[in-house]
Write a protein that holds these residues in place. Structure first.
Motif, short mmCIF file in Angstrom:
data_model
loop_
_atom_site.label_atom_id
_atom_site.label_comp_id
_atom_site.label_asym_id
_atom_site.label_seq_id
_atom_site.Cartn_x
_atom_site.Cartn_y
_atom_site.Cartn_z
N ASN A 31 0.82 -1.22 0.00
CA ASN A 31 0.00 0.00 0.00
C ASN A 31 0.85 1.26 0.00
O ASN A 31 0.53 2.24 -0.69
N TYR A 85 0.80 3.94 -3.00
CA TYR A 85 0.52 5.36 -2.72
C TYR A 85 1.59 6.26 -3.33
O TYR A 85 1.27 7.24 -4.00
N ILE A 139 -2.33 3.89 6.72
CA ILE A 139 -1.95 2.55 6.27
C ILE A 139 -1.37 1.75 7.43
O ILE A 139 -1.63 0.55 7.59
N LEU A 196 -6.88 2.43 -2.53
CA LEU A 196 -6.30 1.58 -1.48
C LEU A 196 -7.34 1.09 -0.48
O LEU A 196 -6.99 0.40 0.48
#
Length: 219
Positions: free
Chosen positions: A30, A34, A97, A124
């Motif tokens: 993730n 990003y 995250i 996400l």
């Protein structure tokens, strides 16, 4: 996996290890997704002056992750956090995250930046993220926040005065700074208590970084 992908992963994983921040495989995936989106949108939306994606991993991701030990170690409630002047989501997206159990509100007055944040939230599937496109003085939250965090405010005075209405009574300000801002503390000494200053260890980055934890004195 391309050489670039290997480089990005290596910088992130090694840097986090040096900072004693444990990353799971989904978190690594993730975080890298990003920063790839950040790099892509940066070309049109000017989210950052940094143009090299390898530097973005160090200067944006690792810098944001440097405060993870504080969140893990503090006895203060950090369930509801607002990242003010978040820009392209720093440090809010990396922290969201890392801590899916906490709620993060990302506030910025620039519409192009919040459009990017909505895109990342959807991409996400970050259900713990809310995005607010407005000026800080116009935002009146329902339940107030435990924590106001920012790495973009010009001064501690601006941050503590401009964001005071966002905090619950025993809430704290977390100001991410470069060198220790002694000159910024004097003008707010009568209203704001400096609870702690933590020297941050940011891998792959030169120069000092500090996290200042502050609280209003009348609470």
């Amino acid at each position: 996996m391309s050489d670039l992908e290997k480089d990005l992963r290596e910088i992130l994983v090694q840097g986090a290890k040096e900072m004693s921040v444990a990353l799971s495989e989904p978190q690594i995936s993730n975080l890298l997704s990003y920063i790839r989106e950040f790099d892509k949108w940066n070309k049109a939306y000017n989210l950052s002056a940094i143009r090299d994606i390898r530097q973005m991993v160090a200067r944006h991701l690792l810098d944001s992750l440097s405060v993870v030990p504080y969140f893990l170690g503090t006895k203060h409630s950090t369930e509801h956090v607002i990242d003010v002047g978040t820009g392209g989501g720093l440090p809010g997206i990396p922290l969201a995250i890392m801590f899916p159990e906490k709620n993060f509100t990302l506030l910025d007055s620039a519409g192009k930046k919040t459009r990017f944040l909505f895109h990342v939230k959807t991409l996400l599937n970050l259900e713990n993220v809310s995005v607010e496109n407005r000026r800080v003085e116009e935002f009146q939250p329902g339940p107030k926040f435990n924590v106001v965090i920012s790495r973009a405010f010009a001064s501690l005075q601006d941050m503590t005065e401009g964001c005071a209405h966002l905090l619950e009574n025993d809430g704290v300000f977390l100001a991410m700074k470069g060198i220790y801002p002694q000159d910024e503390l004097a003008p707010i000494a009568d209203k704001i208590e400096l609870l702690e200053s933590i020297k941050l260890n940011v891998a792959e980055t030169d120069g000092e970084r500090h996290l200042l934890i502050c609280k209003a004195k009348n609470n």
